[in-house]
Structure formats: structure tokens, C-alpha cells
Design a protein around this motif. Structure first.
Motif, PDB file in Angstrom:
ATOM      1  N   LEU A   1     -25.342 -36.800   2.009  1.00  0.00           N
ATOM      2  CA  LEU A   1     -25.676 -38.167   1.629  1.00  0.00           C
ATOM      3  C   LEU A   1     -24.694 -38.745   0.637  1.00  0.00           C
ATOM      4  O   LEU A   1     -24.244 -38.054  -0.279  1.00  0.00           O
ATOM      5  CB  LEU A   1     -27.073 -38.207   0.997  1.00  0.00           C
ATOM      6  CG  LEU A   1     -28.262 -37.813   1.863  1.00  0.00           C
ATOM      7  CD1 LEU A   1     -29.511 -37.755   0.996  1.00  0.00           C
ATOM      8  CD2 LEU A   1     -28.440 -38.802   2.987  1.00  0.00           C
ATOM      9  N   GLY A   2     -24.361 -40.009   0.834  1.00  0.00           N
ATOM     10  CA  GLY A   2     -23.671 -40.764  -0.205  1.00  0.00           C
ATOM     11  C   GLY A   2     -24.621 -41.869  -0.603  1.00  0.00           C
ATOM     12  O   GLY A   2     -25.135 -42.581   0.249  1.00  0.00           O
TER      13      GLY A   2
ATOM     14  N   ILE B   1     -16.731 -39.950  -1.912  1.00  0.00           N
ATOM     15  CA  ILE B   1     -15.744 -38.970  -2.372  1.00  0.00           C
ATOM     16  C   ILE B   1     -15.983 -37.597  -1.744  1.00  0.00           C
ATOM     17  O   ILE B   1     -15.063 -36.864  -1.445  1.00  0.00           O
ATOM     18  CB  ILE B   1     -15.790 -38.849  -3.923  1.00  0.00           C
ATOM     19  CG1 ILE B   1     -15.272 -40.127  -4.560  1.00  0.00           C
ATOM     20  CG2 ILE B   1     -14.997 -37.648  -4.416  1.00  0.00           C
ATOM     21  CD1 ILE B   1     -13.807 -40.347  -4.464  1.00  0.00           C
ATOM     22  N   HIS B   2     -17.235 -37.236  -1.531  1.00  0.00           N
ATOM     23  CA  HIS B   2     -17.516 -35.903  -1.015  1.00  0.00           C
ATOM     24  C   HIS B   2     -17.695 -35.914   0.509  1.00  0.00           C
ATOM     25  O   HIS B   2     -18.375 -35.063   1.061  1.00  0.00           O
ATOM     26  CB  HIS B   2     -18.737 -35.299  -1.717  1.00  0.00           C
ATOM     27  CG  HIS B   2     -19.985 -36.127  -1.586  1.00  0.00           C
ATOM     28  ND1 HIS B   2     -20.194 -37.287  -2.291  1.00  0.00           N
ATOM     29  CD2 HIS B   2     -21.092 -35.967  -0.828  1.00  0.00           C
ATOM     30  CE1 HIS B   2     -21.369 -37.793  -1.972  1.00  0.00           C
ATOM     31  NE2 HIS B   2     -21.933 -37.015  -1.084  1.00  0.00           N
ATOM     32  N   ASP B   3     -17.043 -36.884   1.185  1.00  0.00           N
ATOM     33  CA  ASP B   3     -17.089 -36.968   2.638  1.00  0.00           C
ATOM     34  C   ASP B   3     -18.508 -36.985   3.166  1.00  0.00           C
ATOM     35  O   ASP B   3     -18.841 -36.292   4.135  1.00  0.00           O
ATOM     36  CB  ASP B   3     -16.316 -35.800   3.277  1.00  0.00           C
ATOM     37  CG  ASP B   3     -14.829 -35.971   3.091  1.00  0.00           C
ATOM     38  OD1 ASP B   3     -14.413 -37.081   2.702  1.00  0.00           O
ATOM     39  OD2 ASP B   3     -14.088 -35.003   3.312  1.00  0.00           O
ATOM     40  N   SER B   4     -19.328 -37.774   2.541  1.00  0.00           N
ATOM     41  CA  SER B   4     -20.700 -37.903   2.996  1.00  0.00           C
ATOM     42  C   SER B   4     -20.681 -38.568   4.364  1.00  0.00           C
ATOM     43  O   SER B   4     -19.826 -39.397   4.635  1.00  0.00           O
ATOM     44  CB  SER B   4     -21.482 -38.757   2.013  1.00  0.00           C
ATOM     45  OG  SER B   4     -20.714 -39.885   1.649  1.00  0.00           O
ATOM     46  N   GLU B   5     -21.598 -38.206   5.230  1.00  0.00           N
ATOM     47  CA  GLU B   5     -21.611 -38.837   6.547  1.00  0.00           C
ATOM     48  C   GLU B   5     -22.755 -39.829   6.717  1.00  0.00           C
ATOM     49  O   GLU B   5     -22.840 -40.523   7.715  1.00  0.00           O
ATOM     50  CB  GLU B   5     -21.643 -37.785   7.647  1.00  0.00           C
ATOM     51  CG  GLU B   5     -22.774 -36.791   7.502  1.00  0.00           C
ATOM     52  CD  GLU B   5     -22.950 -36.013   8.785  1.00  0.00           C
ATOM     53  OE1 GLU B   5     -23.375 -36.635   9.762  1.00  0.00           O
ATOM     54  OE2 GLU B   5     -22.674 -34.803   8.805  1.00  0.00           O
ATOM     55  N   ILE B   6     -23.653 -39.829   5.730  1.00  0.00           N
ATOM     56  CA  ILE B   6     -24.745 -40.801   5.769  1.00  0.00           C
ATOM     57  C   ILE B   6     -24.722 -41.568   4.457  1.00  0.00           C
ATOM     58  O   ILE B   6     -24.825 -40.973   3.387  1.00  0.00           O
ATOM     59  CB  ILE B   6     -26.101 -40.097   5.944  1.00  0.00           C
ATOM     60  CG1 ILE B   6     -26.102 -39.307   7.238  1.00  0.00           C
ATOM     61  CG2 ILE B   6     -27.236 -41.108   5.911  1.00  0.00           C
ATOM     62  CD1 ILE B   6     -27.172 -38.262   7.304  1.00  0.00           C
ATOM     63  N   LEU B   7     -24.549 -42.855   4.573  1.00  0.00           N
ATOM     64  CA  LEU B   7     -24.448 -43.670   3.369  1.00  0.00           C
ATOM     65  C   LEU B   7     -25.757 -44.433   3.190  1.00  0.00           C
ATOM     66  O   LEU B   7     -26.185 -45.162   4.083  1.00  0.00           O
ATOM     67  CB  LEU B   7     -23.270 -44.637   3.542  1.00  0.00           C
ATOM     68  CG  LEU B   7     -22.777 -45.416   2.340  1.00  0.00           C
ATOM     69  CD1 LEU B   7     -22.415 -44.492   1.197  1.00  0.00           C
ATOM     70  CD2 LEU B   7     -21.569 -46.258   2.735  1.00  0.00           C
TER      71      LEU B   7
END
Lengths: 331, 285
Positions: free
Chosen positions: A85-86, A157-163
Motif C-alpha cells: 500500500l501507498g 517510494i517503496h514501489d507500492s502497487e495500490i495507492l
């Protein structure tokens, strides 16, 4: 969700309920967000959007029901879910005494992004939200629009795939709002990313893939904006009667068309022929009349009988006000 | 809205081992506390001015009166000056202010959302808390060390050995006090200033910790209670800080009113207990 076959959906919410004291903030909410979708939760303040988001990002437990992030239960596997998650919260959560770059770096450290990759991502994200020139400025000196952009950068920044974005444009001026949306659109083009936003600005969800309308903790409708307009929109007449007698007369005569009442106004389902007939019939009984063409606004009116409303501020307002006044050097 | 064909999913963030993630995060949070402290002018001014006022003004001013003489008759002789006596206590005072002040920033972290950012990270609650406590304690120790710089004005001879031992005691004190501050901060919902803390927590603790006057070392316990009012002696004896200051005093000027191990024990136990309470609060929140 069977492992190994199709990947689990980015977000799945199953009959989630959550109560705060006597208020039922969420009442059996269920939906599923598809891969790479741009999904909007639309509803007035207090509808339960933020509560739902807090459950999705694992800071709040549901009373019942289940929320899954790519098949990971947010209650039982919160740490694993958080990595995917982002999150951009409604209220700024930056350290305003650190610089822009330091905020991003801290986030990278906290999410375990290794040094070299972290520096590369920071530069990429700063470029994306056009804050490169501000990298070494203290966050305190940024405008609220810039802070929001920084938070979006940080969430990636942490390559989250769900924003997950909670009211990303609340409190911003029109220009900054448009900018935020353009970054999100660009991101969706560049990265494999699923976006869930909450908002109470109806005009902003027109560009979404699907809209989920929530009110008082329940899902009222969930579909593409166009479909929603077609099924629930319809033309409406907003009428303000002259007096109580007139109100009673209109309500009595058009009970079958009644869509709701908002303050003084009466809302009636309508079409062009009806407008003429109505004017001929009750033209003297009204103070004002507006024809509302199909829009998400009318969809919302149809579904809830109310316009999107605003609400008063939260609890710890006093402490915050103190902090904003310049507060205390302890901050 | 249709997006252009996306580049395939980015190379996923290399999966660091969970322990390494926690340690990296701990370092990040610690670094944040230190950076914030260095940029906080108000705190720095306090850190410098407090020891100068207490040691150079109060200490030097009261120094000549620190004699056990009553009508020319010496009742007891202490082998140090007032300046030397108060010096270790001022170290403790500086640590106390800074520890509590750092801990109070938990309130701002909570109200202004930064805490939330950390709570949705893969860090465990204990890592987050430990980062805060270690960061606050580091800053507090730095402020305590500022006092040590004044040692020569207080006629306190320092050797490297003494400094090393003193830093050890200071670290224990700083950790315990930062945890105390966080326990208090967790219980506060509406906060309008640090002044309340300094008046309601720090100064009372300090004044009743045998910091600025000794319980007469030459007198027996019974005699002490004749010279000083009973309630005061009781307060001093029940104040845990008394024993911490006493241990530090033993290290710096080789004078103890109590067994120095008692101070170490109290600091260790208080530190662990307070940290545990803070962690339990934090998990619940």
C-alpha cells in the motif's frame, strides 16, 4: 481466492461493519476493486469513507467482516499488506522540520528500501511531482498543494502497487487540484498501479473507472460514472413552492414523481414534456424552479435525497490550533 | 479514462530481511529525532542557558554559604563545595528537561499525523517506540554533556574514565526519563504547552531529589529528621530521582548519600517498567 491461479484482486472488502459508540460508521460494506482500476469512493463527510480507508490501511480494525489487500487479510497480516500500500492521508503526515528529501528518505528507510534504490526512487518521484527544485527545503516552507504532492511521491517510494488517497484534493485551490489529478493520471500510465480515492467533490470522479457512492456507512451504488448517470441520473426539477399550501398541493399531485426534499426544495423526476405540463399546471405555486440535467450530482440526490453536505471539525482541534498558531518549540 | 499500455510492473523492492527492515527503520526514526533537535533553536537555547544559570550563577552565588557553621560552630564538614555538589544535579536537570521535551513531541506526532505515517509502515510498534526513546535519550544525553563542559568552572576534575562512567549513568537516566515522558504524553489529549510539564513534573522532581541541598551526610537518619522537617525528608527519600542523582554524584565527585547501586537498580527498573507501559499504551492506541 485460490492461490496460484488468477492473482487476488488488489482490494476486496467483504461485509465490513464498524461502530464508534452509537454511530454505525460502516454498515456491511462490500466491494471489490479490479486490477489497475481507478476507483472512487464518493460520499459526504461522515459517510464512512475515511473509516473504510483506515481499515484498509490496517490502522483500524473492523468490528465484523473482512478486508483483503491482494488476498492478505488486513487484520491478520497487516505488515505484509502495508508493503503493497501507498497511503496519502487526509491530513498531512509529513515531518515539517525535515527537508523534502529527508522526508522521502525516512519513508524509504522505514519501508526497508535499500540505499541505492531509495536514492533513485526519490529522484524519480521528485521529478514526477515537480518538486526537484525544492528537495532541500524544509517541508514547513511548502504550500499545502506542494505538501500533498510530496505525500503522493512518498507513498510511491517503496514501489507500492495500490495507492490509497483520502481526499487528496481537499482544501486545495482549483489549480493545485487539477495538478494532483494529472499526476495520478500520469502515474497510471507509467506504472502498474491500482488507485482508490475518496472524495466529496463530485466533479472529480467523472474521470474514474468506477464510482462507489456511500452514505451513512452503506454502499448505495457502484458502477462506471456513465452507467450511474444513465440508471439513476435522469432529469430532475428542483422546485421551491411559494407557501405551505402550494407545497402540499404539489406533493399531493406529484407524489409518484417525488425524488426527495432538500431544505425548502422539492425534487421531482422530470423530462422535457413534464416541465411544460408542470409549468402550465403549477406555475403560480412556485417561487423558483431549476432543471437539473443528469450528472453525478443528480445521481447522488436521487440515491440519498440530499445534496453532499459538509460537517464540522473533529475533536483535538484545540491542540492543533495551538500548534498552528506557532505553538511551541516542542513541535 | 484509459491509460496507455503500462510498462510491466517495476522490479519489486528487493525484500530485505525483516530484522534488517526493523533496524533500518529504527535508525531512520532515531536520526529524525536527532535532526529535529539540532534544528530546534528553542531547545538548544534552553540546553545551553540552563546549566549556565544553575552552575555559574546559582552555584557560584551560593557557594560561600555552603558551610555547616552555626554560630561559629561547625556542625558538619562536607568534603566538597556547593558548586561541586550541585554540578551532577544540573547534569540530571538538563537531561530531565530534554528527555521530557522530546517525549512530548509524541503529542505533536499524533496530532499532526506523522505518527500515522509510521503506523502504516512495516515497522512494529516496539520499533517505533524504541526509535523515539533512543532518539530522545540521545538528544538528552547530548544536552547533559553540555553541562560537563562547565566542569572546570565547578572544580570538578574529569578523567576519561569518569566521563565514560558518567555517560553510562546519564544514558540510563535519559532512557528512563524519556519513557516517563512518553507515558505521560500518551495520557494527554489536549495539550497547550510544555510549561505545565516543567512546573508540574520536572521542577518538583528536581527540587525534592536532594539536588540542590544535601541531606546532611554527617547526621544519622534520626538526626536528619530533626534538622529538616519530616515531610521533606520523606519526599526526598521517596523520590526515585534522588537515587539517580546520587549515583551520578558518586561518579563525578565521589560523594554518595546512599548506596550507588541503588540508583542504578532504580533507573534500570524504572526504565524497563515505563517503557513497557508506554508500549502497552501504544499498542492499544
Amino acid at each position: 481466492m485460490a492461490e496460484g491461479t488468477a492473482p487476488a484482486p488488489p482490494i476486496r472488502v467483504d461485509a465490513i461493519s464498524r461502530r464508534f459508540g452509537r454511530t454505525l460508521a460502516l454498515d456491511g460494506v462490500s466491494f471489490e476493486v479490479r486490477d489497475r482500476e481507478f476507483f472512487a469512493l464518493l460520499g459526504p463527510n461522515g459517510a464512512g469513507k475515511t473509516t473504510l480507508l483506515h481499515i484498509l490501511c490496517t490502522v483500524l480494525r473492523p468490528d465484523s467482516g473482512q478486508a483483503l489487500i491482494r488476498g492478505l487479510d488486513v487484520v491478520r497480516q497487516p505488515l505484509a499488506a502495508r508493503r503493497l500500500l501507498g497511503i496519502v492521508f487526509q491530513e498531512a503526515s509529513l515531518d515539517d522540520r525535515l527537508t523534502v528529501r529527508e522526508n522521502l528518505d525516512l519513508h524509504g528507510l522505514v519501508f526497508g528500501v535499500p540505499g541505492a534504490l531509495r536514492r533513485r526512487r526519490i529522484d524519480e518521484m521528485l521529478a514526477l511531482v515537480e518538486l526537484t527544485a525544492w528537495a532541500d527545503r524544509t517541508t514547513r516552507t511548502l504550500s499545502s498543494g506542494m505538501k500533498r504532492r510530496l505525500e503522493i511521491a512518498r507513498a510511491l517510494i517503496h514501489d507500492s502497487e495500490i495507492l490509497l488517497l483520502d481526499e487528496p484534493t481537499a482544501g486545495l485551490d482549483a489549480q493545485s487540484r487539477e495538478r494532483i489529478w494529472s499526476y495520478i493520471r500520469r502515474l497510471r500510465g507509467e506504472r502498474h498501479i491500482t488507485v482508490l480515492v475518496t472524495t466529496h467533490y463530485i466533479e472529480e470522479v467523472e474521470g474514474c473507472d468506477r464510482v462507489c457512492i456511500v452514505d451513512r456507512g452503506r454502499v448505495l451504488a457502484l458502477d462506471a460514472p456513465e452507467t450511474l448517470k444513465r440508471t439513476h441520473g435522469g432529469q430532475m426539477l428542483r422546485i421551491v413552492p411559494r407557501g405551505d399550501d402550494d407545497r402540499r398541493a404539489i406533493l399531493g399531485r406529484f407524489a409518484d414523481r417525488l425524488k426527495g426534499e432538500a431544505g425548502d426544495a422539492i425534487l421531482l423526476a422530470s423530462d422535457d414534456a413534464f416541465v411544460e405540463a408542470f409549468l402550465a399546471d403549477c406555475g403560480r405555486r412556485i417561487r423558483s424552479m431549476t432543471v437539473e440535467i443528469p450528472s453525478l450530482e443528480t445521481v447522488f440526490l436521487t440515491l440519498t435525497g440530499r445534496a453532499l453536505r459538509d460537517q464540522s471539525a473533529g475533536e483535538s482541534e484545540r491542540t492543533r490550533a495551538f500548534g498552528r498558531r506557532g505553538g511551541e518549540h516542542t513541535r | 479514462m484509459t491509460a496507455a499500455a503500462p510498462t510491466p510492473s517495476l522490479a519489486p523492492v528487493s525484500r530485505r530481511s525483516p530484522v534488517l527492515v526493523q533496524l533500518g527503520g529504527l535508525y531512520g526514526l532515531w536520526l529524525r529525532e536527532v535532526k529535529r533537535a539540532v534544528r530546534d533553536r528553542g531547545q538548544l537555547v534552553g540546553g545551553f542557558s540552563r546549566p549556565i544559570l544553575w552552575v555559574l550563577i546559582l552555584g557560584i552565588g551560593l557557594n560561600p554559604y555552603f558551610r555547616g557553621e552555626v554560630y561559629g560552630e561547625v556542625t558538619f564538614v562536607v568534603p566538597f563545595t556547593y558548586l561541586q555538589f550541585i554540578f551532577p544535579a544540573v547534569v540530571a536537570l538538563n537531561i530531565m528537561y530534554t528527555s521530557v521535551q522530546s517525549a512530548i513531541s509524541v503529542i505533536w506526532d499524533r496530532e499532526f499525523g506523522f505518527l500515522r505515517e509510521v503506523l502504516v509502515s512495516p515497522l512494529s510498534r516496539s520499533t517505533v517506540l524504541l526509535g523515539k526513546v533512543l532518539g530522545g535519550a540521545t538528544v538528552a544525553m547530548a544536552h547533559g554533556s553540555l553541562v560537563l563542559v562547565l566542569a572546570r568552572f565547578a572544580d570538578v576534575p574529569l578523567t576519561w574514565g569518569t566521563v565514560a562512567k558518567a555517560l553510562g549513568v546519564m544514558a540510563m537516566l535519559a532512557l528512563a526519563l524519556t519513557s516517563l515522558g512518553i507515558v505521560i504524553a500518551n495520557r494527554i489529549r489536549s495539550f497547550e504547552g510544555f510549561g505545565v510539564f516543567s512546573n508540574a513534573v520536572i521542577l518538583p522532581l528536581y527540587f525534592t531529589s536532594s539536588s540542590i541541598f544535601p541531606l546532611d551526610p554527617a547526621l544519622t537518619r534520626a538526626q536528619t529528621r530533626v534538622v529538616y522537617p519530616d515531610w521533606l525528608v520523606t519526599l526526598v527519600e521517596y523520590n526515585p530521582l534522588t537515587y539517580a542523582v546520587d549515583t551520578l554524584r558518586g561518579v563525578l565527585i565521589h560523594y554518595n548519600q546512599f548506596d550507588p547501586r541503588l540508583g542504578l537498580l532504580i533507573m534500570a527498573v524504572a526504565g524497563i517498567v515505563l517503557f513497557t507501559i508506554a508500549l502497552l499504551d501504544f499498542r492499544r492506541a
